[in-house]
Design a protein around this motif. Structure first.
Motif, mmCIF file in Angstrom:
data_model
loop_
_atom_site.group_PDB
_atom_site.id
_atom_site.type_symbol
_atom_site.label_atom_id
_atom_site.label_comp_id
_atom_site.label_asym_id
_atom_site.label_seq_id
_atom_site.Cartn_x
_atom_site.Cartn_y
_atom_site.Cartn_z
ATOM 1 N N TYR A 105 0.838 -1.201 0.000
ATOM 2 C CA TYR A 105 0.000 0.000 0.000
ATOM 3 C C TYR A 105 0.873 1.251 0.000
ATOM 4 O O TYR A 105 0.540 2.247 -0.660
ATOM 5 N N PHE A 106 1.995 1.220 0.715
ATOM 6 C CA PHE A 106 2.912 2.355 0.708
ATOM 7 C C PHE A 106 3.505 2.593 -0.683
ATOM 8 O O PHE A 106 3.798 3.729 -1.048
ATOM 9 N N ILE A 107 3.691 1.542 -1.458
ATOM 10 C CA ILE A 107 4.322 1.671 -2.775
ATOM 11 C C ILE A 107 3.304 2.000 -3.859
ATOM 12 O O ILE A 107 3.519 2.913 -4.668
ATOM 13 N N TYR A 108 2.170 1.284 -3.881
ATOM 14 C CA TYR A 108 1.222 1.399 -4.993
ATOM 15 C C TYR A 108 -0.049 2.169 -4.643
ATOM 16 O O TYR A 108 -0.801 2.529 -5.564
ATOM 17 N N GLY A 109 -0.318 2.406 -3.374
ATOM 18 C CA GLY A 109 -1.598 2.991 -3.016
ATOM 19 C C GLY A 109 -2.714 1.996 -3.265
ATOM 20 O O GLY A 109 -2.604 0.807 -2.951
ATOM 21 N N SER A 110 -3.809 2.474 -3.854
ATOM 22 C CA SER A 110 -4.945 1.603 -4.178
ATOM 23 C C SER A 110 -4.929 1.155 -5.636
ATOM 24 O O SER A 110 -5.971 0.755 -6.169
ATOM 25 N N TYR A 111 -3.790 1.222 -6.275
ATOM 26 C CA TYR A 111 -3.674 0.757 -7.662
ATOM 27 C C TYR A 111 -4.095 -0.712 -7.728
ATOM 28 O O TYR A 111 -3.686 -1.519 -6.891
ATOM 29 N N PRO A 112 -4.933 -1.098 -8.704
ATOM 30 C CA PRO A 112 -5.439 -2.478 -8.762
ATOM 31 C C PRO A 112 -4.304 -3.501 -8.711
ATOM 32 O O PRO A 112 -3.306 -3.377 -9.433
ATOM 33 N N ILE A 113 -4.463 -4.494 -7.871
ATOM 34 C CA ILE A 113 -3.404 -5.486 -7.666
ATOM 35 C C ILE A 113 -3.030 -6.210 -8.959
ATOM 36 O O ILE A 113 -1.837 -6.376 -9.254
ATOM 37 N N PRO A 114 -3.993 -6.654 -9.798
ATOM 38 C CA PRO A 114 -3.577 -7.352 -11.033
ATOM 39 C C PRO A 114 -2.810 -6.467 -12.008
ATOM 40 O O PRO A 114 -2.138 -6.990 -12.907
ATOM 41 N N ALA A 174 -7.256 8.600 -9.138
ATOM 42 C CA ALA A 174 -7.666 8.579 -7.730
ATOM 43 C C ALA A 174 -7.206 7.312 -7.026
ATOM 44 O O ALA A 174 -7.112 7.278 -5.795
ATOM 45 N N LEU A 175 -6.896 6.260 -7.798
ATOM 46 C CA LEU A 175 -6.408 5.013 -7.224
ATOM 47 C C LEU A 175 -4.895 4.981 -7.086
ATOM 48 O O LEU A 175 -4.356 4.082 -6.446
ATOM 49 N N TRP A 176 -4.214 5.951 -7.703
ATOM 50 C CA TRP A 176 -2.764 5.997 -7.572
ATOM 51 C C TRP A 176 -2.400 6.451 -6.160
ATOM 52 O O TRP A 176 -3.131 7.212 -5.524
ATOM 53 N N GLY A 177 -1.259 6.013 -5.675
ATOM 54 C CA GLY A 177 -0.870 6.439 -4.336
ATOM 55 C C GLY A 177 0.525 5.984 -3.976
ATOM 56 O O GLY A 177 1.213 5.300 -4.746
ATOM 57 N N GLY A 178 0.949 6.360 -2.784
ATOM 58 C CA GLY A 178 2.215 5.911 -2.246
ATOM 59 C C GLY A 178 3.430 6.449 -2.987
ATOM 60 O O GLY A 178 3.451 7.572 -3.496
ATOM 61 N N VAL A 179 4.432 5.588 -3.045
ATOM 62 C CA VAL A 179 5.685 5.959 -3.712
ATOM 63 C C VAL A 179 5.436 6.287 -5.177
ATOM 64 O O VAL A 179 6.113 7.155 -5.744
ATOM 65 N N LEU A 180 4.485 5.632 -5.809
ATOM 66 C CA LEU A 180 4.176 5.904 -7.210
ATOM 67 C C LEU A 180 3.853 7.377 -7.422
ATOM 68 O O LEU A 180 4.436 8.035 -8.310
ATOM 69 N N LEU A 335 3.325 9.941 2.143
ATOM 70 C CA LEU A 335 2.964 10.399 3.485
ATOM 71 C C LEU A 335 1.479 10.198 3.761
ATOM 72 O O LEU A 335 1.079 9.866 4.885
ATOM 73 N N ARG A 336 0.657 10.389 2.754
ATOM 74 C CA ARG A 336 -0.788 10.198 2.932
ATOM 75 C C ARG A 336 -1.121 8.728 3.178
ATOM 76 O O ARG A 336 -1.988 8.418 4.006
ATOM 77 N N THR A 337 -0.459 7.827 2.472
ATOM 78 C CA THR A 337 -0.708 6.404 2.699
ATOM 79 C C THR A 337 -0.281 6.000 4.110
ATOM 80 O O THR A 337 -0.935 5.160 4.746
ATOM 81 N N THR A 354 4.896 6.362 14.698
ATOM 82 C CA THR A 354 6.330 6.654 14.635
ATOM 83 C C THR A 354 7.034 5.745 13.649
ATOM 84 O O THR A 354 7.921 6.176 12.902
ATOM 85 N N THR A 355 6.641 4.487 13.591
ATOM 86 C CA THR A 355 7.248 3.554 12.644
ATOM 87 C C THR A 355 6.949 3.958 11.204
ATOM 88 O O THR A 355 7.843 3.949 10.345
ATOM 89 N N GLY A 356 5.701 4.317 10.927
ATOM 90 C CA GLY A 356 5.354 4.740 9.576
ATOM 91 C C GLY A 356 6.102 5.987 9.149
ATOM 92 O O GLY A 356 6.619 6.076 8.027
ATOM 93 N N TYR A 357 6.191 6.964 10.045
ATOM 94 C CA TYR A 357 6.916 8.183 9.722
ATOM 95 C C TYR A 357 8.412 7.911 9.567
ATOM 96 O O TYR A 357 9.095 8.575 8.774
ATOM 97 N N ALA A 358 8.936 6.963 10.307
ATOM 98 C CA ALA A 358 10.349 6.601 10.163
ATOM 99 C C ALA A 358 10.622 6.017 8.780
ATOM 100 O O ALA A 358 11.649 6.306 8.159
ATOM 101 N N VAL A 359 9.699 5.191 8.291
ATOM 102 C CA VAL A 359 9.847 4.631 6.942
ATOM 103 C C VAL A 359 9.831 5.750 5.898
ATOM 104 O O VAL A 359 10.660 5.776 4.980
ATOM 105 N N ALA A 360 8.902 6.698 6.029
ATOM 106 C CA ALA A 360 8.850 7.822 5.096
ATOM 107 C C ALA A 360 10.125 8.662 5.174
ATOM 108 O O ALA A 360 10.665 9.097 4.149
ATOM 109 N N ALA A 361 10.632 8.883 6.395
ATOM 110 C CA ALA A 361 11.855 9.675 6.560
ATOM 111 C C ALA A 361 13.040 8.993 5.892
ATOM 112 O O ALA A 361 13.862 9.660 5.235
#
Length: 390
Positions: A105-114, A174-180, A335-337, A354-361
């Motif tokens: 989810y952090f990488i792709y957001g809600s981008y369709p899995i297939p 609207a389905l794009w997200g994360g690192v993408l 950051l939003r994801t 804190t763990t999530g923010y550490a990953v983003a940092a």
């Protein structure tokens, strides 16, 4: 001069050393690691005290980070219970099972899995283009420039957005997200801002009053408002002036706003480089019979960009970090994801956020530090080239 004196003079000339004497190495106290420490960190009582305070601060911060991220961290588990304080009141660090479960989810957001293979292909194409452009010894870098600035944008749009004619289903942004989203926004902003900033800088120094006035108005107006205002104007105000059928996509509006905002700052950076070039360079280029664009493209701009490399990189790094502001207008960047994932009741613990923010940092640090180190390498290489020519 007598014969004896002449023979003595000839003898003295015969013993003149004809090869240069090799330079003696510097003293041991001035070379190696100890010499560097003495000259940079221990050169005075004040520097010694400052070094000691800095080392103590580094040790304190590093030990806290190591304890939280590694020593006290939880590495396995299926829900929040694994990351809660135990009955023995053991201090719990980073909750890495939360990261493992939410990593996609952090990488792709809600981008369709297939369809996520399309995002992987996009990342691969972009990485190839970046390496091809930045590797100075790469073969056919002219083809690399065409690949990076023409092939990658077109192919990326087709891959990510879709093309039913080619068998690729449409995926709403609207389905794009994360690192993408972070990479797309940063790449578009960086690639568009430099050439547009160069044109604005040249326009501000143009001899045509209309061009100069328009460039000055654009630069000063955009630089006079914060980026969040530009994003709100693009995402909230612009649709009010257009019909629903003509209203651009939300992500596209954010991309345009960020590119225009960054180009205004880049224009001032390039203008500073142009002002640093001696007037003799302009006169010499004119004396060669070069017109405006060949004069700028072949003589002036290469020198100006070389002079202002640190400022260009600083603006680029700032733009990369400013991409996090798009989450305020409802775009799901990295950051939003993290914000959305951390409120999941399944992983509701005191250390989840804190763990999530550490990953983003760590993500932003790796990219920003890599850009700064490469820029430093380029700066040193170009400076060495200049010394060799002189």
């Amino acid at each position: 001069m007598t014969m004896a004196e002449g023979e003595l003079a000839i003898a003295e000339v015969a013993f003149v050393r004809r090869t240069p004497v090799e330079a003696l190495p510097p003293p041991l106290a001035m070379r190696g690691a100890w010499g560097w420490l003495r000259s940079n960190l221990l050169s005075s009582p004040f520097n010694i005290a400052l070094t000691a305070v800095t080392l103590a601060l580094i040790v304190w911060v590093a030990s806290a980070l190591i304890d939280f991220l590694i020593i006290d961290a939880v590495w396995s588990g299926s829900d929040r219970t694994a990351c809660m304080d135990s009955e023995e009141h053991r201090k719990v660090g980073a909750c890495w099972p939360f990261v493992w479960e939410r990593l996609n989810y952090f990488i792709y957001g809600s981008y369709p899995i297939p369809q996520r293979w399309r995002v992987d292909v996009f990342f691969t194409m972009l990485a190839i283009g970046v390496v091809w452009m930045l590797w100075l010894a790469a073969p056919r870098r002219d083809l690399g420039a065409f690949y990076f600035f023409v092939v990658v944008p077109v192919a990326s749009f087709i891959l990510l957005h879709g093309a039913p004619v080619l068998g690729l289903s449409l995926v709403d942004t609207a389905l794009w997200g994360g690192v993408l989203v972070t990479i797309v926004v940063a790449a578009v902003g960086i690639v568009v801002s430099l050439p547009l900033g160069i044109l604005l800088a040249l326009g501000r120094r143009s001899g045509m009053p209309a061009v100069r006035l328009l460039s000055v108005i654009f630069i000063e107006f955009v630089r006079g408002v914060p980026l969040i205002t530009v994003l709100f104007m693009a995402s909230v105000m612009l649709p009010l002036f257009l019909s629903e059928d003509w209203s651009p996509d939300k992500l596209l509006r954010a991309l345009i706003g960020i590119a225009l905002f960054a180009s205004a700052y880049m224009a001032e950076v390039v203008r500073a480089g142009l002002l640093a070039i001696p007037r003799g360079q302009y006169e010499a280029a004119t004396a060669l019979g070069l017109r405006f664009w060949p004069r700028m493209g072949l003589i002036i701009l290469p020198q100006a960009l070389r002079v202002t490399i640190p400022n260009i990189v600083n603006t680029t790094i700032g733009l990369f970090k400013d991409t996090t502001l798009v989450f305020i207008v409802g775009i799901f960047d990295l950051l939003r994801t993290v914000e959305v994932a951390r409120i999941d009741p399944k992983w509701a613990t005191p250390v989840t956020s804190t763990t999530g923010y550490a990953v983003a940092a760590m993500f932003y640090f790796v990219f920003c530090y890599s850009m700064s180190r490469y820029a430093r390498h380029m700066e040193l290489r170009l400076s060495a080239g200049g010394r060799e020519r002189r």
